[in-house]
Design a protein around this motif. Structure first.
Motif, PDB file in Angstrom:
ATOM      1  N   GLU A  76      40.917 -21.484  22.404  1.00 44.44           N
ATOM      2  CA  GLU A  76      40.480 -22.879  22.542  1.00 44.44           C
ATOM      3  C   GLU A  76      39.476 -23.275  21.471  1.00 44.44           C
ATOM      4  O   GLU A  76      39.539 -24.379  20.911  1.00 44.44           O
ATOM      5  CB  GLU A  76      39.863 -23.083  23.932  1.00 44.44           C
ATOM      6  N   GLN A  80      40.064 -26.192  18.583  1.00 48.74           N
ATOM      7  CA  GLN A  80      39.163 -27.318  18.401  1.00 48.74           C
ATOM      8  C   GLN A  80      38.679 -27.411  16.954  1.00 48.74           C
ATOM      9  O   GLN A  80      38.587 -28.497  16.383  1.00 48.74           O
ATOM     10  CB  GLN A  80      37.963 -27.201  19.349  1.00 48.74           C
ATOM     11  N   ARG A  83      41.477 -28.867  14.876  1.00 40.79           N
ATOM     12  CA  ARG A  83      41.577 -30.310  15.108  1.00 40.79           C
ATOM     13  C   ARG A  83      40.494 -31.065  14.331  1.00 40.79           C
ATOM     14  O   ARG A  83      40.755 -32.115  13.731  1.00 40.79           O
ATOM     15  CB  ARG A  83      41.443 -30.628  16.592  1.00 40.79           C
ATOM     16  N   GLU A  84      39.288 -30.544  14.360  1.00 37.08           N
ATOM     17  CA  GLU A  84      38.181 -31.223  13.674  1.00 37.08           C
ATOM     18  C   GLU A  84      38.410 -31.267  12.171  1.00 37.08           C
ATOM     19  O   GLU A  84      38.166 -32.292  11.526  1.00 37.08           O
ATOM     20  CB  GLU A  84      36.866 -30.507  13.990  1.00 37.08           C
TER      21      GLU A  84
END
Length: 333
Positions: A76, A80, A83-84
């Motif tokens: 996870e 993240q 994605r950032e």
């Protein structure tokens, strides 16, 4: 407030061997983000498609199979982070949530050491790359020259290598790590099926618009392509204050739609209108060029759409325009 420009390039060190030995896949073009280093030359683009990626005809005898992107499992926290970082790139801005999730899953982690060369000018490519951490340098050998020249630096959030996939042409430049680097590698099929249409349309639209901006009129397609890749879009209503006098500035603005006015607070407390802006004009450059507070406030006099470059992209892409932009400084004094 506008004029023409030329960008500069500095001499580069000799090429080093590729870190990745796969012959036709690991070498990538840059882009910037900042993402692409160079628009392919007409001769390269006219070279014709490679047989391995030529268009296919479909019918009962050759049914089209639904594309299923690869999946590289990530925890996870890593998901993240990916994605950032992808969110920092123009390339992925137009993706809907489901498509973005598919791209995140399809990104394969890759690590480089200083001196590792991940793509080579003139070779075919089947991957694009996004920088998670570290610094890379893009080198280009120009016709008639023996030595490569460094034409761009890439850092966190920058993309490179997508032009060979967008235009099915050879790599326009070489890219080499200058520090320990963590990259994301995205394959051609995923890129073409999910990302390329949106990215290509956006690049072409902004390149056409930037060609009409007087400040950028002297740029060639490659240079405008770099600027287009670094742009972010902001929409503001009438009356919105875009920048405020005496506050720090970290963005450069080009007006795509609408009108704005620059207002300066004089010593007697009165606001004086010192400049108006319309599509193709720009503002916000002085705070970045001089590392000073904003010289005036800028307010939208109609609903407007602005194209922005952050401080890092501005310095890297438009630094050579400093002399031209300084000519407009007097209006604020």
């Amino acid at each position: 407030f506008g004029s023409s420009i030329r960008s500069t390039a500095s001499p580069a060190p000799a090429a080093m061997d590729p870190e990745d030995q796969r012959p036709d896949t690991e070498e990538e073009d840059e882009e910037d983000d900042d993402e692409g280093v160079d628009m392919p030359s007409p001769s390269a683009m006219n070279r014709g498609p490679r047989q391995s990626v030529s268009a296919a005809a479909y019918g009962a005898w050759n049914p089209k199979v639904e594309f299923v992107p690869p999946i590289f499992p990530k925890d996870e926290a890593t998901t993240q982070r990916v994605r950032e970082v992808l969110g920092c790139s123009f390339m992925f801005e137009a993706l809907d949530p489901d498509d973005l999730a598919a791209v995140v899953n399809a990104c394969e982690p890759m690590f480089l050491g200083p001196g590792d060369r991940v793509i080579h000018q003139g070779q075919d490519g089947d991957f694009m790359f996004v920088v998670m951490e570290g610094q890379l340098e893009c080198y280009k050998k120009f016709p008639g020259e023996d030595q490569e020249r460094m034409v761009k630096a890439c850092g966190r959030g920058d993309c490179f290598g997508e032009l060979a996939l967008l235009y099915n042409c050879p790599r326009a430049a070489s890219v080499q790590a200058s520090s320990q680097c963590e990259l994301l590698k995205l394959d051609r099929e995923t890129f073409v099926h999910i990302v390329s249409d949106a990215a290509k349309k956006k690049r072409e639209r902004y390149e056409a618009f930037l060609a009409q901006v007087p400040l950028l009129a002297g740029m060639d397609g490659y240079e405008r392509g770099q600027v287009a890749d670094g742009l972010r879009v902001e929409a503001h209503p009438e009356g919105a204050m875009i920048v405020r006098q005496d506050e720090p500035g970290d963005k450069f603005y080009i007006v795509e739609q609408g009108t704005l006015v620059a207002q300066k607070l004089r010593e007697d407390g009165q606001m004086e209108e010192v400049m108006s802006y319309f599509p193709g004009t720009y503002f916000g450059e002085l705070a970045l060029l001089r590392d000073e507070p904003r010289a005036a406030s800028v307010v939208a006099s109609s609903p407007c759409k602005l194209l922005t470059l952050d401080r890092r992209a501005f310095s890297r892409l438009l630094g050579p325009l400093e002399t031209i932009m300084q000519r407009g400084a007097a209006v604020y004094h």
